[in-house]
Design a protein around this motif. Structure first.
Motif, short mmCIF file in Angstrom:
data_model
loop_
_atom_site.label_atom_id
_atom_site.label_comp_id
_atom_site.label_asym_id
_atom_site.label_seq_id
_atom_site.Cartn_x
_atom_site.Cartn_y
_atom_site.Cartn_z
N PHE A 81 0.81 -1.26 -0.03
CA PHE A 81 -0.17 0.18 -0.11
C PHE A 81 1.02 1.26 0.00
N GLU A 82 0.34 2.21 -0.76
CA GLU A 82 1.19 3.52 -0.76
C GLU A 82 -0.11 4.51 -0.26
N ARG A 135 -1.38 -4.95 1.79
CA ARG A 135 -1.20 -5.08 0.46
C ARG A 135 -2.20 -4.65 -0.55
N VAL A 136 -1.81 -4.20 -1.70
CA VAL A 136 -3.04 -4.06 -2.61
C VAL A 136 -2.73 -4.59 -3.90
N GLY A 137 -3.95 -4.67 -4.82
CA GLY A 137 -3.97 -5.48 -5.88
C GLY A 137 -4.01 -4.63 -7.09
N ILE A 138 -3.36 -4.44 -8.00
CA ILE A 138 -3.61 -3.40 -9.15
C ILE A 138 -3.74 -4.20 -10.50
N ASP A 139 -4.75 -3.92 -11.20
CA ASP A 139 -4.83 -4.48 -12.54
C ASP A 139 -5.07 -3.34 -13.61
N SER A 140 -4.59 -3.17 -14.63
CA SER A 140 -4.50 -2.39 -15.92
C SER A 140 -4.56 -1.01 -15.08
N GLY A 141 -3.70 -0.63 -14.12
CA GLY A 141 -3.63 0.70 -13.35
C GLY A 141 -4.71 1.13 -12.62
N GLU A 142 -5.57 0.17 -12.17
CA GLU A 142 -6.77 0.26 -11.24
C GLU A 142 -6.46 -0.51 -9.85
N LEU A 143 -6.57 0.13 -8.79
CA LEU A 143 -6.59 -0.73 -7.50
C LEU A 143 -7.94 -1.45 -7.44
N MET A 144 -7.88 -2.63 -7.30
CA MET A 144 -8.88 -3.47 -7.37
C MET A 144 -9.03 -4.51 -6.13
N ALA A 170 -10.57 -7.68 0.22
CA ALA A 170 -11.49 -6.93 -0.65
C ALA A 170 -10.94 -7.21 -2.14
N VAL A 171 -12.04 -7.67 -3.05
CA VAL A 171 -11.88 -7.58 -4.27
C VAL A 171 -13.02 -6.72 -4.87
N SER A 172 -12.78 -6.13 -5.74
CA SER A 172 -13.63 -5.24 -6.48
C SER A 172 -14.90 -6.01 -6.96
N PRO A 173 -16.13 -5.87 -6.70
CA PRO A 173 -17.15 -6.74 -6.96
C PRO A 173 -17.19 -7.01 -8.35
N ASP A 174 -16.93 -6.31 -9.49
CA ASP A 174 -16.92 -6.59 -10.68
C ASP A 174 -15.74 -7.60 -11.26
N ARG A 175 -14.86 -7.81 -10.15
CA ARG A 175 -13.74 -8.70 -10.43
C ARG A 175 -13.81 -9.90 -9.73
N GLY A 181 -14.92 -13.79 -8.34
CA GLY A 181 -14.96 -14.88 -8.92
C GLY A 181 -14.03 -15.26 -9.98
N ASN A 182 -13.02 -14.46 -9.99
CA ASN A 182 -11.89 -14.82 -10.88
C ASN A 182 -10.48 -15.14 -10.22
N GLY A 183 -10.66 -15.61 -8.98
CA GLY A 183 -9.32 -16.07 -8.10
C GLY A 183 -8.80 -15.01 -7.45
N TYR A 184 -8.97 -13.89 -7.50
CA TYR A 184 -7.76 -12.84 -6.97
C TYR A 184 -8.30 -12.81 -5.47
N GLY A 185 -9.20 -13.13 -4.80
CA GLY A 185 -9.33 -13.24 -3.43
C GLY A 185 -8.42 -14.31 -2.91
N ARG A 186 -8.48 -15.42 -3.68
CA ARG A 186 -7.64 -16.63 -3.17
C ARG A 186 -6.18 -16.36 -3.46
N ASP A 187 -5.79 -15.47 -4.59
CA ASP A 187 -4.64 -15.13 -4.43
C ASP A 187 -3.88 -14.13 -3.40
N LEU A 188 -4.95 -13.25 -2.96
CA LEU A 188 -4.69 -12.30 -1.78
C LEU A 188 -4.43 -13.06 -0.59
N VAL A 189 -5.37 -14.37 -0.42
CA VAL A 189 -5.07 -15.14 0.67
C VAL A 189 -3.77 -15.71 0.85
N ARG A 190 -3.58 -16.27 -0.35
CA ARG A 190 -2.14 -16.99 -0.49
C ARG A 190 -1.07 -15.90 -0.21
#
Length: 140
Positions: A8-9, A48-57, A75-80, A82-91
């Motif tokens: 995080f910044e 930690r934050v997750g960034i995709d295509s320049g967007e914090l999601m 948290a994972v942006s509601p529109d994203r 179901g794509n495994g991002y939450g699992r990736d954050l947990v890992r």
């Protein structure tokens, strides 16, 4: 699309609070900006934050007290979702804690939030037979 995880910044604060609001994580008794400031004072490298295509999601706050690890504000942006991002954050949280020698990761989920409980159970988490107690020390 692929998520890049980084620390995080300070400039992320508005986007993180908006993400938490979109995910229903903000409650009246917790000021999200105060929570961010508190985290920046304790193990900020574990926020930690997750960034995709320049967007914090995505986001996750991780902590370790020498006995147990904790995970908050996942948290994972509601529109994203179901794509495994939450699992990736947990890992990522598990990796950060394992590197510190942490033997167990704890988290709390509101009992009414069945979909989130199902998510954690699907990736190997189980309910501990404990009662969560708390006491507010500082009013937000």
């Amino acid at each position: 699309m692929s998520m890049v995880l980084r620390a995080f910044e300070r400039d992320d604060a508005d986007a993180v609070v908006a993400l938490w609001r979109a995910c229903g994580l903000v409650v009246p008794w917790n000021d999200p900006r105060r929570d961010i400031e508190r985290k920046l004072g304790e193990q900020p490298e574990l926020f930690r934050v997750g960034i995709d295509s320049g967007e914090l999601m995505a986001s996750v706050m991780v902590g370790y007290d020498g006995h147990r690890g904790w995970m908050n504000y996942l948290a994972v942006s509601p529109d994203r979702q179901g794509n495994g991002y939450g699992r990736d954050l947990v890992r990522e949280a598990e990796r950060l804690l394992t590197e510190r020698g942490c033997p167990k990761l704890n988290l709390q989920v509101r009992a009414s939030n069945r979909s989130v409980i199902d998510f954690y159970q699907a990736i190997g988490y189980s309910s501990d037979d404990v009662v969560s107690l708390g006491r507010r020390l500082i009013a937000d």
